[in-house]
Scaffold this motif. Structure first.
Motif, mmCIF file in Angstrom:
data_model
loop_
_atom_site.group_PDB
_atom_site.id
_atom_site.type_symbol
_atom_site.label_atom_id
_atom_site.label_comp_id
_atom_site.label_asym_id
_atom_site.label_seq_id
_atom_site.Cartn_x
_atom_site.Cartn_y
_atom_site.Cartn_z
ATOM 1 N N LEU A 74 0.833 -1.193 0.000
ATOM 2 C CA LEU A 74 0.000 0.000 0.000
ATOM 3 C C LEU A 74 0.872 1.248 0.000
ATOM 4 C CD1 LEU A 74 -2.971 1.078 0.423
ATOM 5 C CD2 LEU A 74 -2.357 1.229 2.826
ATOM 6 N N LEU A 75 0.713 2.078 -1.018
ATOM 7 C CA LEU A 75 1.445 3.338 -1.100
ATOM 8 C C LEU A 75 0.825 4.357 -0.139
ATOM 9 C CD1 LEU A 75 3.559 5.119 -2.640
ATOM 10 C CD2 LEU A 75 1.657 5.786 -4.113
ATOM 11 N N HIS A 76 1.671 5.042 0.606
ATOM 12 C CA HIS A 76 1.207 6.093 1.510
ATOM 13 C C HIS A 76 0.997 7.357 0.674
ATOM 14 C CE1 HIS A 76 0.545 8.686 4.756
ATOM 15 N NE2 HIS A 76 1.744 8.732 5.323
ATOM 16 N N ARG A 116 17.036 19.320 -16.810
ATOM 17 C CA ARG A 116 15.716 18.682 -16.876
ATOM 18 C C ARG A 116 14.868 19.221 -15.721
ATOM 19 N NH1 ARG A 116 14.731 16.364 -21.497
ATOM 20 N NH2 ARG A 116 13.185 14.990 -20.534
ATOM 21 N N ARG A 117 13.574 19.319 -15.962
ATOM 22 C CA ARG A 117 12.642 19.718 -14.893
ATOM 23 C C ARG A 117 12.000 18.439 -14.337
ATOM 24 N NH1 ARG A 117 9.252 25.044 -15.442
ATOM 25 N NH2 ARG A 117 11.346 25.742 -14.879
ATOM 26 N N LEU A 118 12.199 18.204 -13.037
ATOM 27 C CA LEU A 118 11.800 16.947 -12.417
ATOM 28 C C LEU A 118 10.702 17.157 -11.379
ATOM 29 C CD1 LEU A 118 15.376 15.532 -11.678
ATOM 30 C CD2 LEU A 118 14.002 15.161 -13.722
ATOM 31 N N LEU A 119 9.799 16.193 -11.303
ATOM 32 C CA LEU A 119 8.841 16.122 -10.193
ATOM 33 C C LEU A 119 9.440 15.175 -9.163
ATOM 34 C CD1 LEU A 119 6.040 16.569 -8.877
ATOM 35 C CD2 LEU A 119 5.241 14.569 -10.141
ATOM 36 N N ARG A 120 9.693 15.671 -7.948
ATOM 37 C CA ARG A 120 10.364 14.863 -6.926
ATOM 38 C C ARG A 120 9.455 14.708 -5.708
ATOM 39 N NH1 ARG A 120 16.698 15.668 -6.960
ATOM 40 N NH2 ARG A 120 16.351 13.515 -6.372
ATOM 41 N N PHE A 121 9.549 13.532 -5.052
ATOM 42 C CA PHE A 121 8.712 13.276 -3.872
ATOM 43 C C PHE A 121 9.306 12.108 -3.085
ATOM 44 C CE2 PHE A 121 7.091 11.052 -7.572
ATOM 45 C CZ PHE A 121 7.023 9.738 -7.142
ATOM 46 N N SER A 122 8.900 12.002 -1.841
ATOM 47 C CA SER A 122 9.256 10.858 -1.006
ATOM 48 C C SER A 122 8.119 9.836 -1.071
ATOM 49 C CB SER A 122 9.467 11.284 0.444
ATOM 50 O OG SER A 122 10.512 12.227 0.519
ATOM 51 N N SER A 123 8.439 8.592 -0.782
ATOM 52 C CA SER A 123 7.369 7.584 -0.776
ATOM 53 C C SER A 123 7.605 6.577 0.345
ATOM 54 C CB SER A 123 7.297 6.855 -2.117
ATOM 55 O OG SER A 123 8.405 6.018 -2.287
#
Length: 552
Positions: free
Chosen positions: A477-479, A520-527
Motif C-alpha cells: 500500500l502506497l502512503h 531537466r525539470r523533475l517532479l520529486r517526492f518521497s514515498s
C-alpha cells in the motif's frame, strides 16, 4: 479438544495457542515450554511440525482461563492431553506468559480443521429426515451426498437469505427420485429458527430401532434453494442491469477464494472496515447471505484477511441472524480510541459447490502451486474431458489470479507467457486463446476469450500460459498523502543526472538532450510503501541476481 492460533501480528502458521476445553477457550502458560510441546500442538493444528515457539505473550495476551501450565511433552504424543502438566485449569501464570508456536508451513495430507464444520460428513451421518409437511427452513447446507436433502445440483451449498420463506415444498422430480430409493430415516421433528449457521444447530430428534418403517405419515424432507447472484445463470446484459440497480454497500476484500475476505462497508461514499469487537458467526452469516452466499463457516478476527485502509466505520456489530442486511443490525459508531486496522473483521462463507476445480489443472511444476495451465473442454455429462493448453499471448496477473482461484490454490504470484521449462505433459494442443479477465471471476470460462475461433500466433507448447500460485499474498500500500505532502518541482543540470538516466528514471526525450549541458525539470517526492498483507514481500529477483551499481 479443539485448538486455534490467535493474536496479531502473525501469519496463518503461527500465533498464540488457544485450546477449547470444558466449553471454554483458554491459553497455555510458557513455563517449561519446549519445542517438543510445539511439535505436538502444531500437529493438532494440521501442520507437519514446529519450527519454533514464543514466550511472554509475543502474539498478545489472551483472555479467559489459562488451561495448561508446566507442559512437558516428549514430542511423539498424539494429544497435548497425553503430555505431563499440572492439570487442567491449575496454573500460577498470568496472560503475560501466554505461549505461542511457529509451525512449519506444510499441512498434514488430508487434514481437516476441527474448527470448521465439515458439512458433507455431518449430513451423511444424519441421513434422511422426515418432513410431515411443507414449512419454513433456512437452507444452508449442500443438497448432495448420502442425505436426501435434495436440491438443485447447480447450487450445491445453498442458503436462502434469512427471512424469506423457502420456495415450494416437494417437487415432482424429487418425488420420482426419492420413490426409487431405499429410504433410511434418521431425523424427525427438525425445528429451526432460521438464524442457525448449520442444520445440526437446530433442534431435532433421532429415530430409534427400525428406521425403514419410520416416517409413515410423511416423506423425505426436500428443499429448493435460490442461488445467489454470483451463481445464478444470467447473460452479461442481465448482470449489467443488476449492477445499475444500485451500488452494493458491502464487499469482501483480501481473500484468496470466493466467499472469503475482509468485510468492508460503504458509508458516506467512502469504503471502510468493521472492528472485530463482538464479531461472531451470526453477524458473519448476515454478511454472507447479503452477498448471496450460504451461512458463515468462520467469523475471523485480528485482521486475518489483511488490514484495510481508510476509516473503520462500525464497531460491536451484534446481529440476531434474521436481518436481511448488516446495516439492519445494531452497532456502535467508532471513535478514534476504539479500534485499529489490526482488528479488522473478516468472514469465510459457505459457497455452492460448482465443480470448477475439475475443469483446470497444472502440469510440469516443481510443486502443486505452479505449472502450465491445462483446461478441460467438451466435458459433457458422462463424457471424458479433453484437456488442452491456454495461449500465452496477453496472459498476465489478472488471468493468473482467476486460474489460481479456480484451482483453490490462493493468490497469483506470477502469470507466465512462456513455459518451456514445464514441458512434462503429453497435452500439446491449444484450446483457449484471447483470455482476458477482470480478476474477480470464479473460472477462466467466465473471462472473455476467443471461444471456438482460436487465434494464437505462437502455438508451440513453450508459449502456453502458466501460473505460480501462493496461499498468502503481500498487500503493498502506497502512503499517498506523503507523496502529496513532499512533492515539488526541481530544475537539475544534466551533468548531475547520469545515474538517473542509466536507471531509466528520466523520460525518453532525455536521450535527445545535449549531454552534459542543459537541464531537466523533475517532479520529486518521497514515498513509503507498507505491507498490510499476510505474507513477506520479496522482490521478484532473488539475491543471487542482484548486482552492485555505483549509483547506489
Amino acid at each position: 479438544l479443539k485448538f486455534r492460533l490467535a493474536g496479531y501480528p502473525r501469519k496463518h502458521n503461527e500465533g498464540r495457542v488457544e485450546v477449547f476445553y470444558n466449553d471454554e477457550w483458554g491459553t497455555i502458560c510458557d513455563d517449561d515450554f519446549t519445542l517438543a510441546n510445539a511439535h505436538v500442538l502444531c500437529r493438532h493444528l494440521g501442520f507437519v511440525a514446529a519450527t519454533g515457539w514464543a514466550h511472554s505473550a509475543k502474539y498478545g495476551k489472551g483472555v479467559g482461563r489459562i488451561w495448561l501450565d508446566n507442559v512437558n511433552c516428549a514430542g511423539g504424543e498424539k494429544s497435548i492431553g497425553d503430555c505431563k502438566h499440572r492439570g487442567w485449569g491449575n496454573s500460577d501464570c498470568s496472560h503475560e506468559e501466554d505461549a505461542g508456536v511457529i509451525c512449519k508451513d506444510e499441512r498434514i495430507p488430508g487434514f481437516k480443521d476441527s474448527n470448521v464444520i465439515e458439512v458433507r460428513k455431518l449430513l451423511a451421518r444424519m441421513g434422511s429426515q422426515c418432513w410431515p409437511g411443507s414449512r419454513r427452513t433456512s437452507c444452508q447446507q449442500p443438497c448432495r451426498g448420502a442425505a436426501l436433502l435434495w436440491g438443485s445440483p447447480a447450487v450445491g451449498q445453498p442458503s436462502l437469505a434469512s427471512g424469506p420463506p423457502s420456495t415450494s415444498g416437494p417437487l415432482s422430480p424429487c418425488r420420482l427420485f426419492t420413490e426409487r430409493q431405499q429410504l433410511n430415516y434418521r431425523l424427525h421433528s427438525v425445528s429451526c429458527t432460521g438464524t442457525e449457521v448449520h442444520l445440526s444447530m437446530c433442534t431435532f430428534e433421532f429415530y430409534r430401532g427400525n428406521t425403514s418403517a419410520a416416517c409413515g405419515a410423511g416423506m423425505p424432507a426436500v428443499v429448493s434453494c435460490v442461488p445467489g447472484p454470483l451463481f445464478a445463470t444470467a447473460n452479461s446484459h442481465k448482470k449489467k442491469q443488476r449492477q445499475q440497480q444500485g451500488q452494493a454497500r458491502i464487499r469482501l476484500k483480501g481473500g484468496a477464494k470466493v466467499g472469503e475476505g475482509r468485510v468492508e462497508v460503504l458509508r458516506s461514499s467512502e469504503w471502510g472496515t468493521i472492528c472485530d469487537n463482538r464479531w461472531n458467526l451470526l453477524s458473519a452469516s448476515v454478511v454472507c447471505r447479503e452477498l448471496g452466499f450460504g451461512s458463515a463457516k468462520e467469523a475471523l478476527t485480528g485482521a486475518r484477511m489483511g488490514q484495510g485502509t481508510g476509516p473503520i466505520h462500525l464497531n460491536e456489530v451484534q446481529c440476531l441472524g434474521t436481518e436481511q442486511s448488516l446495516w439492519s443490525c445494531p452497532y456502535r459508531n467508532i471513535t478514534r480510541e476504539d479500534c485499529k486496522h489490526t482488528e479488522d473483521a473478516a468472514v469465510r462463507c459457505n459457497i455452492p459447490y460448482m465443480g470448477y476445480e475439475n475443469l483446470i489443472r497444472l502440469s510440469g511444476g516443481r510443486s502443486r502451486f505452479e505449472g502450465r495451465v491445462e483446461v478441460a473442454v467438451g466435458a459433457g455429462d458422462g463424457d471424458q474431458p479433453c484437456w488442452g493448453l491456454v495461449c500465452g499471448e496477453g496472459w498476465g496477473t489478472l488471468e493468473a489470479m482467476v486460474a489460481c482461484r479456480q484451482l483453490g490454490l490462493g493468490f497469483a504470484n506470477h502469470g507466465l507467457q512462456e513455459t518451456w521449462y514445464w514441458d512434462a505433459s503429453n497435452v500439446t494442443e491449444m484450446v483457449l486463446s484471447g483470455v482476458k479477465c477482470a480478476g474477480h471471476e470464479m473460472s477462466l470460462s467466465h473471462c472473455q476469450h476467443h471461444g471456438t475461433s482460436l487465434n494464437c500466433r505462437k502455438t508451440g507448447t513453450r508459449f502456453a500460459a502458466g501460473v505460480i500460485c501462493s496461499e498468502t499474498a503481500s498487500d503493498l500500500l502506497l502512503h499517498a498523502p506523503l507523496v502529496q505532502e513532499t512533492a515539488y518541482i526541481e530544475d537539475r543540470p544534466l551533468h548531475m543526472l547520469y545515474c538517473a538516466a542509466e536507471e531509466n528514471c528520466l523520460s525518453s526525450s532525455a536521450r535527445l538532450a545535449n549531454w552534459p549541458y542543459g537541464h531537466r525539470r523533475l517532479l520529486r517526492f518521497s514515498s513509503q510503501i507498507h505491507n498490510n498483507g499476510r505474507a513477506d514481500f520479496r522482490p521478484k529477483a532473488g539475491r543471487h541476481s542482484w548486482v552492485w551499481h555505483e549509483c547506489h
